[in-house]
Design an enzyme around this catalytic site. Sequence first.
Site, short mmCIF file in Angstrom:
data_model
loop_
_atom_site.label_atom_id
_atom_site.label_comp_id
_atom_site.label_asym_id
_atom_site.label_seq_id
_atom_site.Cartn_x
_atom_site.Cartn_y
_atom_site.Cartn_z
N GLU A 47 0.83 -1.20 0.00
CA GLU A 47 0.00 0.00 0.00
C GLU A 47 0.87 1.26 0.00
O GLU A 47 1.61 1.50 0.95
CB GLU A 47 -0.90 0.04 1.24
CG GLU A 47 -1.73 1.30 1.32
CD GLU A 47 -2.52 1.44 2.61
OE1 GLU A 47 -3.41 2.30 2.65
OE2 GLU A 47 -2.24 0.70 3.58
N GLU A 146 -11.47 2.99 5.58
CA GLU A 146 -10.41 3.37 6.51
C GLU A 146 -10.49 4.87 6.75
O GLU A 146 -9.72 5.64 6.20
CB GLU A 146 -9.03 2.96 5.96
CG GLU A 146 -7.97 3.09 7.02
CD GLU A 146 -6.59 2.68 6.53
OE1 GLU A 146 -5.92 1.95 7.28
OE2 GLU A 146 -6.18 3.09 5.42
#
Length: 179
Positions: A47, A146
């Site tokens: 990520e 998130e």
Amino acid sequence: RIHLIAGRVPLGADRAAVAGEMETTFIENLRYAADLLAQEDMIGLVEPINNRITDPRYFLNTPHQAAAILEKVGRPNLKLQLDLFHCQIMDGNLSRNLETYFPLIGHIQIAQVPGRHEPNSPGELNFPYLFELLESLGYTGYVGCEYTPKGDTLEGLGWLRSYWESRGLQHGGTSKAAE
């Protein structure tokens, strides 16, 4: 699926001066991890995290950098975890980035920019458009939320019910016509 963290530039080090060594180490570590994960039939995710706001020292910052590293690693069980919050901050151009990196994407995460709150909070991103784009590209994976809810968790998920209803779906994403 498991997130394989890239690490941080050492305190006091010049990013450009250590980038080559960090990339080499990251690639070696990813190959090692990918081989272990393959034995368990698991996917590893890398990520990119923005270094403008969230973590100035995080090594992996853009989908471009992540794609280049994934290509060098050359393991089919490693994928891109694309967090649209970080991608927007570092590069914008989300439609093009989603289209370009779609074959590499193993997981999507979302949060509104700049506040990192719910998708329906004020901000730069048009989530109904982005969700439709993901659908048109054939994305069938999960979308991770998130973000920091402005209220409690239940309130923070209220946007999802409204989104489903706008699409003619009921709670859980099932079609009203299917009932």
